[in-house]
Design a protein around this motif. Sequence first.
Motif, mmCIF file in Angstrom:
data_model
loop_
_atom_site.group_PDB
_atom_site.id
_atom_site.type_symbol
_atom_site.label_atom_id
_atom_site.label_comp_id
_atom_site.label_asym_id
_atom_site.label_seq_id
_atom_site.Cartn_x
_atom_site.Cartn_y
_atom_site.Cartn_z
ATOM 1 N N VAL A 44 0.845 -1.198 0.000
ATOM 2 C CA VAL A 44 0.000 0.000 0.000
ATOM 3 C C VAL A 44 0.881 1.249 0.000
ATOM 4 N N THR A 45 1.896 1.253 0.850
ATOM 5 C CA THR A 45 2.799 2.403 0.935
ATOM 6 C C THR A 45 3.550 2.610 -0.373
ATOM 7 N N LEU A 46 4.038 1.541 -0.961
ATOM 8 C CA LEU A 46 4.757 1.645 -2.235
ATOM 9 C C LEU A 46 3.842 2.155 -3.341
ATOM 10 N N ALA A 47 2.644 1.621 -3.431
ATOM 11 C CA ALA A 47 1.694 2.071 -4.458
ATOM 12 C C ALA A 47 1.358 3.544 -4.270
ATOM 13 N N TRP A 48 1.158 3.962 -3.021
ATOM 14 C CA TRP A 48 0.859 5.370 -2.745
ATOM 15 C C TRP A 48 2.030 6.265 -3.129
ATOM 16 N N LEU A 49 3.250 5.860 -2.752
ATOM 17 C CA LEU A 49 4.439 6.658 -3.058
ATOM 18 C C LEU A 49 4.640 6.809 -4.568
ATOM 19 N N LEU A 50 4.466 5.723 -5.306
ATOM 20 C CA LEU A 50 4.604 5.791 -6.769
ATOM 21 C C LEU A 50 3.528 6.687 -7.382
ATOM 22 N N THR A 51 2.316 6.588 -6.871
ATOM 23 C CA THR A 51 1.223 7.413 -7.376
ATOM 24 C C THR A 51 1.468 8.889 -7.093
ATOM 25 N N MET A 52 1.902 9.203 -5.885
ATOM 26 C CA MET A 52 2.174 10.606 -5.545
ATOM 27 C C MET A 52 3.325 11.152 -6.383
ATOM 28 N N SER A 53 4.332 10.341 -6.634
ATOM 29 C CA SER A 53 5.447 10.777 -7.486
ATOM 30 C C SER A 53 4.952 11.089 -8.893
ATOM 31 N N LEU A 54 4.074 10.250 -9.412
ATOM 32 C CA LEU A 54 3.513 10.470 -10.746
ATOM 33 C C LEU A 54 2.650 11.728 -10.771
ATOM 34 N N VAL A 55 1.836 11.945 -9.751
ATOM 35 C CA VAL A 55 0.995 13.143 -9.687
ATOM 36 C C VAL A 55 1.859 14.407 -9.631
ATOM 37 N N VAL A 56 2.903 14.399 -8.811
ATOM 38 C CA VAL A 56 3.796 15.565 -8.718
ATOM 39 C C VAL A 56 4.478 15.803 -10.067
ATOM 40 N N LEU A 57 4.954 14.755 -10.704
ATOM 41 C CA LEU A 57 5.609 14.892 -12.009
ATOM 42 C C LEU A 57 4.646 15.451 -13.057
ATOM 43 N N LEU A 58 3.452 14.870 -13.153
ATOM 44 C CA LEU A 58 2.481 15.331 -14.149
ATOM 45 C C LEU A 58 1.991 16.743 -13.838
ATOM 46 N N GLY A 59 1.885 17.077 -12.563
ATOM 47 C CA GLY A 59 1.517 18.445 -12.198
ATOM 48 C C GLY A 59 2.606 19.436 -12.555
ATOM 49 N N SER A 60 3.846 19.062 -12.297
ATOM 50 C CA SER A 60 4.990 19.937 -12.614
ATOM 51 C C SER A 60 5.125 20.159 -14.115
ATOM 52 N N LEU A 61 4.808 19.138 -14.891
ATOM 53 C CA LEU A 61 4.888 19.251 -16.354
ATOM 54 C C LEU A 61 3.629 19.881 -16.952
ATOM 55 N N ARG A 62 2.691 20.265 -16.093
ATOM 56 C CA ARG A 62 1.429 20.897 -16.483
ATOM 57 C C ARG A 62 0.569 19.991 -17.362
ATOM 58 N N VAL A 63 0.693 18.699 -17.158
ATOM 59 C CA VAL A 63 -0.159 17.744 -17.870
ATOM 60 C C VAL A 63 -1.524 17.670 -17.192
ATOM 61 N N ALA A 101 -3.916 14.755 -6.078
ATOM 62 C CA ALA A 101 -3.220 13.998 -5.024
ATOM 63 C C ALA A 101 -4.220 13.310 -4.106
ATOM 64 N N PHE A 102 -5.253 14.037 -3.683
ATOM 65 C CA PHE A 102 -6.248 13.454 -2.777
ATOM 66 C C PHE A 102 -7.027 12.325 -3.451
ATOM 67 N N VAL A 103 -7.532 12.587 -4.644
ATOM 68 C CA VAL A 103 -8.358 11.599 -5.346
ATOM 69 C C VAL A 103 -7.548 10.346 -5.672
ATOM 70 N N VAL A 141 -8.074 6.400 -4.231
ATOM 71 C CA VAL A 141 -8.295 5.292 -5.168
ATOM 72 C C VAL A 141 -7.204 4.242 -5.040
ATOM 73 N N VAL A 142 -5.946 4.671 -5.042
ATOM 74 C CA VAL A 142 -4.827 3.724 -5.004
ATOM 75 C C VAL A 142 -4.766 2.969 -3.675
ATOM 76 N N ILE A 143 -4.980 3.656 -2.569
ATOM 77 C CA ILE A 143 -4.927 2.984 -1.261
ATOM 78 C C ILE A 143 -6.026 1.930 -1.153
ATOM 79 N N PHE A 144 -7.258 2.303 -1.478
ATOM 80 C CA PHE A 144 -8.353 1.340 -1.363
ATOM 81 C C PHE A 144 -8.214 0.198 -2.377
ATOM 82 N N ALA A 145 -7.799 0.515 -3.589
ATOM 83 C CA ALA A 145 -7.622 -0.535 -4.599
ATOM 84 C C ALA A 145 -6.515 -1.506 -4.197
#
Length: 154
Positions: free
Chosen positions: A56-75, A99-101, A105-109
């Motif tokens: 769960v922690t690994l999935a959350w960390l990877l998801t947050m990293s992707l969200v930060v990256l996509l947000g930074s790239l303005r995607v 990040a919240f949404v 989703v990732v934690i519960f899934a």
Amino acid sequence: WLWKTSPIDMEEVERQRLWGNSRPTESFGLFLSHTWHAPGSWKVLSLRLQFGWHLVTLAWLLTMSLVVLLGSLRVLPMPTTLQQNLLGFSKACPAGPWAFVSSCVVIFATIYCWPSLIGRFQHPTCFLDIVSISQSDTELQVRGIYGLGGFLSI
């Protein structure tokens, strides 16, 4: 259903069927025993978190990293702004719900799906008290309960 129904509330045939699911083994990968005072859904959630917290922690960390990256790239679109005031820094910063949404989703899934995914690769033999100790034959039940101490000491 094993976690939700007490053996006391089962019909005799159902209790005999439980014992039929057990088999002799030389060792166990897991030892699970539980109380009937807590609801079954809490037991399942507890086991999923106890054995899957690292996934769960690994999935959350990877998801947050992707969200930060996509947000930074303005995607990802940022539909709102938040006024930030910190140590003399004051600016309206773009913000979005991503990040919240995605965290929810990732934690519960992950909590829901990891047993099925891991079960395809690992098959640990498990001692589960309701199945491994006879619930229909009183003599076998007493032997099973009193034999637990010797079994656990090995």
